[in-house]
Design a protein around this motif. Structure first.
Motif, PDB file in Angstrom:
ATOM      1  N   ALA A  22       0.686  -1.005   0.048  1.00  0.00           N
ATOM      2  CA  ALA A  22      -0.060  -0.007   0.026  1.00  0.00           C
ATOM      3  C   ALA A  22       0.930   1.313   0.037  1.00  0.00           C
ATOM      4  O   ALA A  22       0.599   2.274  -0.484  1.00  0.00           O
ATOM      5  CB  ALA A  22      -1.244   0.221   1.048  1.00  0.00           C
ATOM      6  N   ARG A  23       2.111   0.900   0.501  1.00  0.00           N
ATOM      7  CA  ARG A  23       2.866   2.402   0.589  1.00  0.00           C
ATOM      8  C   ARG A  23       3.993   2.091  -0.556  1.00  0.00           C
ATOM      9  O   ARG A  23       4.967   1.813  -0.451  1.00  0.00           O
ATOM     10  CB  ARG A  23       3.839   2.275   1.851  1.00  0.00           C
ATOM     11  N   ALA A  24       3.138   2.693  -1.809  1.00  0.00           N
ATOM     12  CA  ALA A  24       4.199   2.639  -3.043  1.00  0.00           C
ATOM     13  C   ALA A  24       5.240   3.552  -3.115  1.00  0.00           C
ATOM     14  O   ALA A  24       5.110   4.722  -2.193  1.00  0.00           O
ATOM     15  CB  ALA A  24       3.216   3.063  -4.038  1.00  0.00           C
ATOM     16  N   VAL A  25       6.160   3.316  -3.281  1.00  0.00           N
ATOM     17  CA  VAL A  25       7.619   4.334  -3.190  1.00  0.00           C
ATOM     18  C   VAL A  25       7.460   4.924  -4.403  1.00  0.00           C
ATOM     19  O   VAL A  25       7.225   4.730  -5.575  1.00  0.00           O
ATOM     20  CB  VAL A  25       8.856   3.253  -3.272  1.00  0.00           C
ATOM     21  N   GLY A  26       7.862   6.474  -4.146  1.00  0.00           N
ATOM     22  CA  GLY A  26       7.949   7.368  -5.219  1.00  0.00           C
ATOM     23  C   GLY A  26       6.649   8.054  -5.502  1.00  0.00           C
ATOM     24  O   GLY A  26       6.046   8.485  -4.626  1.00  0.00           O
ATOM     25  N   GLY A  27       6.430   8.513  -6.854  1.00  0.00           N
ATOM     26  CA  GLY A  27       5.298   9.387  -7.241  1.00  0.00           C
ATOM     27  C   GLY A  27       4.099   8.993  -7.766  1.00  0.00           C
ATOM     28  O   GLY A  27       3.963   9.325  -8.852  1.00  0.00           O
ATOM     29  N   GLY A  28       3.367   8.013  -7.111  1.00  0.00           N
ATOM     30  CA  GLY A  28       1.976   7.555  -7.491  1.00  0.00           C
ATOM     31  C   GLY A  28       1.098   8.910  -7.081  1.00  0.00           C
ATOM     32  O   GLY A  28       1.219   9.551  -6.348  1.00  0.00           O
ATOM     33  N   PRO A  29      -0.265   8.755  -7.613  1.00  0.00           N
ATOM     34  CA  PRO A  29      -1.204   9.683  -7.055  1.00  0.00           C
ATOM     35  C   PRO A  29      -1.432   9.398  -5.540  1.00  0.00           C
ATOM     36  O   PRO A  29      -1.169   8.238  -5.096  1.00  0.00           O
ATOM     37  CB  PRO A  29      -2.498   9.366  -7.978  1.00  0.00           C
ATOM     38  N   GLU A  30      -1.860  10.435  -5.040  1.00  0.00           N
ATOM     39  CA  GLU A  30      -2.010  10.507  -3.218  1.00  0.00           C
ATOM     40  C   GLU A  30      -3.214  10.289  -3.071  1.00  0.00           C
ATOM     41  O   GLU A  30      -4.188  10.956  -3.603  1.00  0.00           O
ATOM     42  CB  GLU A  30      -1.535  11.613  -2.565  1.00  0.00           C
ATOM     43  N   ALA A  31      -3.411   9.459  -2.302  1.00  0.00           N
ATOM     44  CA  ALA A  31      -4.954   9.172  -1.609  1.00  0.00           C
ATOM     45  C   ALA A  31      -5.040   8.924  -0.227  1.00  0.00           C
ATOM     46  O   ALA A  31      -3.749   8.707   0.548  1.00  0.00           O
ATOM     47  CB  ALA A  31      -5.855   8.066  -2.389  1.00  0.00           C
ATOM     48  N   ASP A  32      -5.849   9.267   0.702  1.00  0.00           N
ATOM     49  CA  ASP A  32      -6.018   8.882   1.933  1.00  0.00           C
ATOM     50  C   ASP A  32      -7.399   7.963   2.454  1.00  0.00           C
ATOM     51  O   ASP A  32      -8.218   8.260   2.635  1.00  0.00           O
ATOM     52  CB  ASP A  32      -5.950  10.278   2.787  1.00  0.00           C
ATOM     53  N   LEU A  33      -6.722   6.560   2.542  1.00  0.00           N
ATOM     54  CA  LEU A  33      -7.750   5.500   2.997  1.00  0.00           C
ATOM     55  C   LEU A  33      -8.063   5.478   4.329  1.00  0.00           C
ATOM     56  O   LEU A  33      -7.206   5.738   5.317  1.00  0.00           O
ATOM     57  CB  LEU A  33      -7.208   4.354   2.485  1.00  0.00           C
ATOM     58  N   ALA A  34      -9.156   5.358   4.939  1.00  0.00           N
ATOM     59  CA  ALA A  34      -9.430   5.210   6.183  1.00  0.00           C
ATOM     60  C   ALA A  34     -10.713   4.235   6.385  1.00  0.00           C
ATOM     61  O   ALA A  34     -11.373   3.874   5.339  1.00  0.00           O
ATOM     62  CB  ALA A  34     -10.225   6.488   6.704  1.00  0.00           C
ATOM     63  N   TYR A  35     -10.770   3.479   7.468  1.00  0.00           N
ATOM     64  CA  TYR A  35     -11.747   2.573   7.756  1.00  0.00           C
ATOM     65  C   TYR A  35     -12.426   2.827   9.164  1.00  0.00           C
ATOM     66  O   TYR A  35     -11.615   2.908  10.205  1.00  0.00           O
ATOM     67  CB  TYR A  35     -11.167   1.234   7.763  1.00  0.00           C
ATOM     68  N   HIS A  36     -13.605   2.816   9.158  1.00  0.00           N
ATOM     69  CA  HIS A  36     -14.517   3.050  10.467  1.00  0.00           C
ATOM     70  C   HIS A  36     -15.488   2.105  10.697  1.00  0.00           C
ATOM     71  O   HIS A  36     -16.377   1.992   9.510  1.00  0.00           O
ATOM     72  CB  HIS A  36     -14.842   4.585  10.439  1.00  0.00           C
TER      73      HIS A  36
END
Length: 155
Positions: A22-36
């Protein structure tokens, strides 16, 4: 047992596709996932339900979440479509695509633990995010201690 593991491996491949970190190295698009959501435990049975979300700024083309318990699961489990047993104490579930600033479909499952423990620690984390980078790993990693009271414990 070998048939069960072989079947689980096939479902796992279908759920995750080409699994990567899930922690891609470098410059992929950024997202912020969350689970509740919430979890409860009674008589060795754990009920978990949660909603995935993406705070953006980019969409996630597909994601997979891992649910891991501090106790082993029984061999026989009935899991919902999109979920597969990945190890003695863990299940992977396909989250699917998540638009930026959106919530996904609620995921719910019930598992049976070996024995009837008085408590279990549940850990949830993203194992694949379709090439997006999540720099805020605080909200896509959840840990909740669930006591065998039958009550809901929220995360």
């Amino acid at each position: 047992m070998r048939r069960v593991l072989a079947g689980a491996a096939a479902v796992l491949a279908a759920v995750c596709g080409a699994v990567g970190p899930a922690r891609a190295v470098g410059g992929g698009p950024e997202a912020d996932l969350a689970y509740h959501g919430a979890a409860s435990l009674a008589d060795g049975r754990v009920k978990v339900r949660f909603t995935p979300g993406n705070f953006g700024p980019s969409a996630v083309p597909d994601a997979t979440v891992r649910l891991r318990w501090s106790r082993a699961l029984t061999d026989a489990q009935t899991l919902p479509a999109g979920c597969a047993r990945s190890e003695p104490r863990a299940v992977l579930c396909r989250v699917g695509a998540l638009a930026a600033d959106a919530v996904g479909e609620r995921i719910g499952l019930r598992v049976r633990l070996l024995g009837a423990p008085s408590e279990v620690l549940l850990q949830i984390d993203t194992v694949w995010s379709g090439g997006t980078v999540d720099r805020n790993r605080q909200n896509d990693r959840q840990r909740v201690l669930v006591l065998a009271t039958g009550d809901d414990y929220y995360f």
